[in-house]
Design an enzyme around this catalytic site. Structure first.
Site, PDB file in Angstrom:
ATOM      1  N   SER A   1      40.786 104.734   9.630  1.00  0.00           N
ATOM      2  CA  SER A   1      40.151 103.678   8.127  1.00  0.00           C
ATOM      3  C   SER A   1      40.175 103.037   8.054  1.00  0.00           C
ATOM      4  O   SER A   1      40.583 101.475   8.411  1.00  0.00           O
ATOM      5  CB  SER A   1      41.627 104.386   7.597  1.00  0.00           C
ATOM      6  OG  SER A   1      42.361 105.883   7.597  1.00  0.00           O
TER       7      SER A   1
ATOM      8  N   ASP B   1      49.086 115.115  16.847  1.00  0.00           N
ATOM      9  CA  ASP B   1      48.889 113.543  16.986  1.00  0.00           C
ATOM     10  C   ASP B   1      50.282 113.093  18.068  1.00  0.00           C
ATOM     11  O   ASP B   1      51.406 114.096  18.336  1.00  0.00           O
ATOM     12  CB  ASP B   1      48.636 112.990  15.873  1.00  0.00           C
ATOM     13  CG  ASP B   1      47.931 111.819  15.837  1.00  0.00           C
ATOM     14  OD1 ASP B   1      47.567 111.837  17.100  1.00  0.00           O
ATOM     15  OD2 ASP B   1      47.518 111.450  15.277  1.00  0.00           O
ATOM     16  N   HIS B   2      50.171 112.171  18.351  1.00  0.00           N
ATOM     17  CA  HIS B   2      51.394 111.401  19.169  1.00  0.00           C
ATOM     18  C   HIS B   2      52.048 111.684  19.110  1.00  0.00           C
ATOM     19  O   HIS B   2      53.181 112.093  17.806  1.00  0.00           O
ATOM     20  CB  HIS B   2      51.903 109.647  18.785  1.00  0.00           C
ATOM     21  CG  HIS B   2      50.169 108.865  18.109  1.00  0.00           C
ATOM     22  ND1 HIS B   2      49.531 108.154  19.521  1.00  0.00           N
ATOM     23  CD2 HIS B   2      49.133 108.494  17.530  1.00  0.00           C
ATOM     24  CE1 HIS B   2      48.924 107.505  19.032  1.00  0.00           C
ATOM     25  NE2 HIS B   2      48.462 108.087  18.123  1.00  0.00           N
TER      26      HIS B   2
ATOM     27  N   ASN C   1      39.742 110.180  14.364  1.00  0.00           N
ATOM     28  CA  ASN C   1      41.112 110.969  13.487  1.00  0.00           C
ATOM     29  C   ASN C   1      41.315 110.126  12.150  1.00  0.00           C
ATOM     30  O   ASN C   1      40.908 108.534  12.453  1.00  0.00           O
ATOM     31  CB  ASN C   1      42.673 110.939  14.714  1.00  0.00           C
ATOM     32  CG  ASN C   1      42.994 110.590  15.408  1.00  0.00           C
ATOM     33  OD1 ASN C   1      41.738 111.917  15.611  1.00  0.00           O
ATOM     34  ND2 ASN C   1      43.710 110.630  16.395  1.00  0.00           N
ATOM     35  N   VAL C   2      41.807 110.531  10.783  1.00  0.00           N
ATOM     36  CA  VAL C   2      41.724 109.847   9.830  1.00  0.00           C
ATOM     37  C   VAL C   2      42.922 110.185   9.476  1.00  0.00           C
ATOM     38  O   VAL C   2      43.353 111.090   9.470  1.00  0.00           O
ATOM     39  CB  VAL C   2      40.408 110.210   8.798  1.00  0.00           C
ATOM     40  CG1 VAL C   2      40.843 109.113   7.555  1.00  0.00           C
ATOM     41  CG2 VAL C   2      39.648 109.793   9.188  1.00  0.00           C
TER      42      VAL C   2
ATOM     43  N   THR D   1      45.628 107.429   7.162  1.00  0.00           N
ATOM     44  CA  THR D   1      46.120 106.379   6.303  1.00  0.00           C
ATOM     45  C   THR D   1      45.415 106.989   5.219  1.00  0.00           C
ATOM     46  O   THR D   1      45.768 106.888   3.911  1.00  0.00           O
ATOM     47  CB  THR D   1      45.783 105.267   6.872  1.00  0.00           C
ATOM     48  OG1 THR D   1      46.598 105.030   8.033  1.00  0.00           O
ATOM     49  CG2 THR D   1      46.248 103.960   6.033  1.00  0.00           C
TER      50      THR D   1
ATOM     51  N   HIS E   1      41.235 106.762  17.438  1.00  0.00           N
ATOM     52  CA  HIS E   1      42.137 106.747  16.392  1.00  0.00           C
ATOM     53  C   HIS E   1      41.668 105.548  15.348  1.00  0.00           C
ATOM     54  O   HIS E   1      41.000 104.332  15.877  1.00  0.00           O
ATOM     55  CB  HIS E   1      44.086 106.490  17.027  1.00  0.00           C
ATOM     56  CG  HIS E   1      44.065 107.461  18.219  1.00  0.00           C
ATOM     57  ND1 HIS E   1      44.834 108.247  17.594  1.00  0.00           N
ATOM     58  CD2 HIS E   1      43.084 108.222  18.500  1.00  0.00           C
ATOM     59  CE1 HIS E   1      45.077 109.512  18.076  1.00  0.00           C
ATOM     60  NE2 HIS E   1      44.556 109.547  19.039  1.00  0.00           N
ATOM     61  N   GLY E   2      42.977 105.071  14.478  1.00  0.00           N
ATOM     62  CA  GLY E   2      42.652 104.261  13.587  1.00  0.00           C
ATOM     63  C   GLY E   2      41.027 104.233  12.621  1.00  0.00           C
ATOM     64  O   GLY E   2      40.879 103.686  12.724  1.00  0.00           O
TER      65      GLY E   2
HETATM   66 ZN   LIG Z   1      47.381 107.528  16.434  1.00  0.00          ZN
END
Ligand SMILES: [Zn+2]
Length: 283
Positions: free
Chosen positions: A211, A84-85, A230-231, A233, A208-209
């Site tokens: 959650s 990731d990032h 993407n999950v 948190t 992304h983000g």
């Molecule tokens: Zn991200």
């Protein structure tokens, strides 16, 4: 089995769905994702966020890659490994050499020209090394900062088209009202914008983000072009709660080796969460 991320994204696209990419910090999380993927016969991605080992001393890049590969090779369902990032050329290329065949270069904090230049530099080398590259256009910020309209940061379709053409990126992260972390208020994805971006580009799109976005919105987004989701948190929250529950259950019982019971206890809790979450992904 270990599968190329681009192959899994193509499968997701053909099924009009998204593969869920779970940020994992250790064996308990990676094991639970892969075991639940196998149980439910749902392809998944296991992802390392470099920030976690840099700031929190979790698992390093090479150790994580080796662990996920060994776990993936023990199952039949396709499992992808993704970084990731990452924010600079050197660390992305180092990670590829340490075993990641799919990486994200995030130059979205720069202007469009610099973002294109850095992303293209990464894709040129990564493709020679046989790795897939995800990049970001527009800017997916932190949910805690989203206190109103941030649509200036949303991805624009014409810029996305140019970005893909000039960088030859394999997948594209877009900003359509999503954000990282815990949302202050219920997010509303800009589905019309997603449709425009999807029509203008021919790569799998990434959200992304994940959650806290309502499932009804996610299902629409998956049908309209999001192929990777993407999950992080939410999954870490389930992990913490499982540890807290175990500590609560066993506090003061004096058994010296009870720490050894923690992994299987939390894995069972994580698998329960994952089994529900993977229902979103319809392969
Ligand atoms: Zn991200």
């Amino acid at each position: 089995m270990l599968e190329k991320v681009s192959t899994i994204l193509r499968m997701a696209d053909e099924c009009n769905t998204a593969v869920i990419s779970f940020i994992c910090m250790d064996y308990n999380m990676a094991y639970s994702v892969i075991a639940t993927a196998e149980k439910t016969n749902t392809p998944v991605l296991v992802m390392l966020l470099p920030e976690h080992y840099e700031k929190n001393n979790t698992m390093n890049v090479g150790g994580f890659a080796a662990m996920v590969k060994e776990l993936a090779e023990s199952v039949k369902v396709p499992v992808g490994l993704h970084l990731d990032h990452s924010y600079d050329y050197e660390s992305v290329i180092r990670s590829i050499k340490k075993g990641f065949s799919s990486v994200m270069i995030d130059a979205s904090a720069y202007g469009l020209e610099e973002n294109i230049a850095l992303t293209r530099k990464v894709t040129e080398t990564a493709h020679i090394l046989g790795a897939d590259v995800e990049a970001e256009i527009g800017h997916v910020g932190l949910a805690q900062d989203c206190d109103g309209d941030k649509s200036d940061y949303y991805t624009k379709a014409d810029a996305a088209e140019r970005f893909c053409r000039e960088t030859e990126v394999d997948s594209l992260t877009i900003a359509i009202g999503n954000a990282h972390g815990v949302y202050v208020e219920t997010p509303h994805l800009d589905i019309a914008r997603l449709e425009e971006i999807n029509a203008a580009t021919d790569v799998p799109l990434v959200l992304h983000g994940g959650s806290g976005i309502p499932h009804e919105q996610l299902e629409i987004a998956f049908r309209k072009g999001i192929n990777k989701f993407n999950v992080g948190t939410e999954f870490l929250g389930v992990y913490y709660d499982a540890v807290a529950e175990y500590v609560h259950n066993t506090e003061g019982d004096g058994r010296p080796l009870k720490m050894l019971e923690v992994p299987m206890f939390v894995q069972e809790r994580l698998c329960g969460y994952l089994e529900e979450k993977l229902k979103l992904s319809r392969f």
